[in-house]
Write a protein that holds these residues in place. Structure first.
Motif, short mmCIF file in Angstrom:
data_model
loop_
_atom_site.label_atom_id
_atom_site.label_comp_id
_atom_site.label_asym_id
_atom_site.label_seq_id
_atom_site.Cartn_x
_atom_site.Cartn_y
_atom_site.Cartn_z
N LEU A 98 50.42 24.55 25.75
CA LEU A 98 49.20 25.22 25.33
C LEU A 98 48.74 26.25 26.37
O LEU A 98 48.28 27.34 26.03
N ALA A 99 48.87 25.89 27.65
CA ALA A 99 48.47 26.81 28.72
C ALA A 99 49.38 28.04 28.74
O ALA A 99 48.91 29.17 28.90
N ILE A 100 50.69 27.82 28.58
CA ILE A 100 51.63 28.94 28.55
C ILE A 100 51.32 29.86 27.36
O ILE A 100 51.36 31.09 27.47
N ALA A 101 51.01 29.25 26.22
CA ALA A 101 50.68 30.05 25.04
C ALA A 101 49.44 30.90 25.28
O ALA A 101 49.38 32.07 24.85
N LEU A 102 48.44 30.35 25.98
CA LEU A 102 47.24 31.14 26.28
C LEU A 102 47.58 32.33 27.17
O LEU A 102 47.07 33.44 26.97
N LEU A 103 48.45 32.12 28.16
CA LEU A 103 48.84 33.22 29.05
C LEU A 103 49.63 34.28 28.30
O LEU A 103 49.41 35.49 28.49
N LEU A 104 50.57 33.85 27.45
CA LEU A 104 51.35 34.81 26.68
C LEU A 104 50.46 35.59 25.72
O LEU A 104 50.73 36.76 25.42
N LEU A 149 45.79 34.74 16.90
CA LEU A 149 46.82 35.42 17.70
C LEU A 149 48.02 35.78 16.83
O LEU A 149 48.55 36.89 16.89
N THR A 150 48.45 34.82 16.03
CA THR A 150 49.60 35.05 15.16
C THR A 150 49.30 36.14 14.14
O THR A 150 50.11 37.05 13.92
N ALA A 151 48.12 36.06 13.50
CA ALA A 151 47.76 37.05 12.49
C ALA A 151 47.62 38.44 13.11
O ALA A 151 48.05 39.44 12.52
N ASP A 152 47.04 38.52 14.31
CA ASP A 152 46.88 39.80 14.97
C ASP A 152 48.24 40.42 15.31
O ASP A 152 48.46 41.62 15.13
N ALA A 153 49.17 39.58 15.77
CA ALA A 153 50.50 40.08 16.11
C ALA A 153 51.23 40.58 14.86
O ALA A 153 51.85 41.65 14.88
N LEU A 154 51.16 39.83 13.78
CA LEU A 154 51.81 40.25 12.55
C LEU A 154 51.17 41.52 12.00
O LEU A 154 51.87 42.39 11.44
N SER A 155 49.85 41.65 12.14
CA SER A 155 49.18 42.86 11.68
C SER A 155 49.66 44.08 12.46
O SER A 155 49.86 45.16 11.88
N GLN A 156 49.87 43.93 13.77
CA GLN A 156 50.34 45.05 14.58
C GLN A 156 51.81 45.37 14.28
O GLN A 156 52.22 46.53 14.29
N MET A 157 52.60 44.34 14.02
CA MET A 157 54.02 44.55 13.73
C MET A 157 54.25 45.15 12.35
O MET A 157 55.29 45.75 12.09
N ARG A 158 53.29 44.96 11.43
CA ARG A 158 53.33 45.54 10.09
C ARG A 158 54.67 45.28 9.38
O ARG A 158 55.40 46.22 9.04
N PRO A 159 55.03 44.02 9.16
CA PRO A 159 56.28 43.75 8.44
C PRO A 159 56.19 44.21 6.99
O PRO A 159 55.10 44.20 6.40
N ALA A 218 53.02 42.85 20.77
CA ALA A 218 52.81 42.04 19.57
C ALA A 218 53.76 40.86 19.52
O ALA A 218 53.38 39.76 19.11
N LEU A 219 55.01 41.05 19.93
CA LEU A 219 55.98 39.97 19.87
C LEU A 219 55.58 38.81 20.77
O LEU A 219 55.72 37.64 20.40
#
Length: 356
Positions: free
Chosen positions: A28-34, A91-101, A40-41
Motif C-alpha cells: 500500500l505504501a509503495i502504491a501511494l509513492l508510485l 488513481l486507476t481511473a485518472d491514469a486510464l483517462s490520460q492514456m485514452r484507450p 500515467a502508466l
C-alpha cells in the motif's frame, strides 16, 4: 477493519498495522509513492497494486480478527478501507483517462476487470467477511433481487426507448409538439422518486380494480408495476430530449442533400439523421440507465423487489453488512452499465473521439 461480537452491534475499529500483515502494508505504501508519478502508466500500476493489497489485507485480516472471537463474531471493512479503495480507484481511473484507450482496449480492460472480480469473489478469499456471510445466508434472495433489479432498470429503459424515440422524432419535426411535450416531461422529472412511487400506487390500484384482466397481468397498487411505471416516466425526458438534440446536430446542408437525392422522410431518418445523431441519443440512454439502476433501489419500499429489499431489510435490522449486500451490487451494476454505454457511444461516432 472492525470486529463485532455479532452482525447487529457496532464493531470496534482495528488499525491495519496491528494485524501484523506487513507485506500488504508495504504494498500500500509503495502504491501511494508510485501514485505521485506524473506518468500515467505508473499511476495505473499504483492503483492496481493498491487495490490488490487491500483485497489481500481484507482476506487475511478477517481470519486474524475472527480467530478465537466466537461463533457469531463478524469482521468487516471500516472507513479507512473504503477511503483507500476510492483513492486507488481514482488513481486507476485518472491514469486510464490520460492514456485514452480506444474502444477495443476498453472492452478488453472491462472484460479483464470483470473476470478478476468474479475470480476473487468466487475464490472464497473474502469468505470470512461479514458481507460474505450475509450473502451465504441469503444467496437465493440475492439472485432473485438481482433479477428483479435488472427487470426494473433495464426493462423500464427499453420501454422508454420504444415510447420516447418516436416522440423525439415527432418533436424534432413539429415545433408545436416540442414546446408542449418537453415541459410536461420536465415537470415529471422534478417529482421526487418516493412521491412518484406514491402517486403510482392509487392510480394502478384503481386500474387493477376497474380494468378487466389488469390484475391477471400483474397490475397492482404495490409491487413491481408502480415502480416500473414510475421509472418509465422518469426515463422519458432524457430519451425524448436527447433524441431531439441528436437529430438537431445533423447539418442542414446534409439533410438538404439527402432530400435532393430523392430520399423519403423515413429513408432520411434511418440512413442519415439517425446515424449522425446516434451518439447523442445513446448518451441519453446512458444517463437514464444509470439513473434507473439507482432509483430502482427505492422500489424496495413499495414491494417492488430488487436490491432495495436487501437495503431496507438491513436498515430495519440495523445490519450494516446487509445494507452493503444490496448497495454494493447496485453501485457495481451502475458502473458496469456506464462503462459499456460509453464504449457503445464511442463506437457509434463516425470518428471515435479516442482515435482523433
Amino acid at each position: 477493519m472492525t470486529i463485532a461480537p455479532n452482525r447487529i452491534v457496532g464493531g470496534e475499529g482495528v488499525l491495519a498495522w496491528s494485524l501484523g500483515l506487513w507485506p500488504a502494508m508495504l504494498g500500500l505504501a509503495i502504491a501511494l509513492l508510485l501514485g505521485l508519478s506524473t506518468r500515467a502508466l505508473m499511476r495505473l500500476v499504483a492503483g492496481l497494486l493498491g487495490m490488490a493489497c487491500l483485497v489481500w489485507l481484507l482476506s487475511h485480516g478477517a481470519g486474524v480478527l475472527l480467530d478465537g472471537a466466537g461463533d457469531y463474531a463478524r469482521a468487516s471493512p471500516a472507513g479507512g478501507f473504503w477511503a483507500l479503495l476510492v483513492l486507488y480507484a481514482l488513481l486507476t481511473a485518472d491514469a486510464l483517462s490520460q492514456m485514452r484507450p480506444g474502444p477495443t482496449a476498453r472492452v478488453a480492460l472491462l472484460v479483464a476487470a470483470s473476470v478478476v472480480l468474479a475470480w476473487v469473489l468466487g475464490s472464497g478469499w473474502l469468505g470470512d467477511l461479514s458481507i460474505a456471510q450475509e450473502f451465504a445466508s441469503r444467496a437465493d434472495p440475492f439472485w432473485t433481487a438481482l433479477e428483479r433489479h435488472v427487470q426494473l432498470a433495464f426493462g423500464s429503459v427499453a420501454v422508454a426507448i420504444v415510447i420516447g424515440f418516436p416522440l423525439g422524432v415527432l418533436c424534432h419535426r413539429r415545433e408545436r409538439l416540442r414546446r408542449a411535450l418537453l415541459p410536461i416531461l420536465s415537470f415529471l422529472q422534478t417529482i421526487p422518486s418516493l412521491a412518484m412511487f406514491g402517486i403510482m400506487i392509487p392510480l394502478l390500484a384503481w386500474v387493477a380494480m376497474t380494468v378487466p384482466g389488469a390484475r391477471e397481468i400483474g397490475i397492482a397498487g404495490i409491487g413491481f408495476a408502480p415502480a416500473f411505471f414510475a421509472l418509465v416516466l422518469y426515463s422519458l425526458l432524457p430519451v425524448v430530449g436527447n433524441t431531439v438534440s441528436g437529430l438537431d446536430t445533423v447539418p442542414p446542408a446534409t439533410a438538404e442533400a439527402a432530400r435532393g437525392m430523392g430520399l423519403s422522410a423515413t429513408q432520411r431518418l434511418l440512413q442519415v439523421e439517425l446515424p449522425l445523431g446516434l451518439p447523442v441519443l445513446l448518451t441519453g440512454v446512458r444517463i437514464v440507465l444509470v439513473q434507473n439502476i439507482g432509483l430502482a433501489v427505492i422500489a424496495g419500499l413499495i414491494g417492488g423487489g430488487g436490491f432495495g429489499s436487501l437495503v431496507f431489510q438491513g436498515l430495519n435490522q440495523t445490519a450494516t453488512d446487509l445494507i452493503l449486500l444490496g448497495a454494493l451490487p447496485t453501485v457495481l451494476l451502475a458502473l458496469l452499465s456506464a462503462a459499456v454505454m460509453d464504449i457503445v457511444t464511442d463506437l457509434s461516432r463516425p470518428i471515435p473521439e479516442a482515435r482523433r
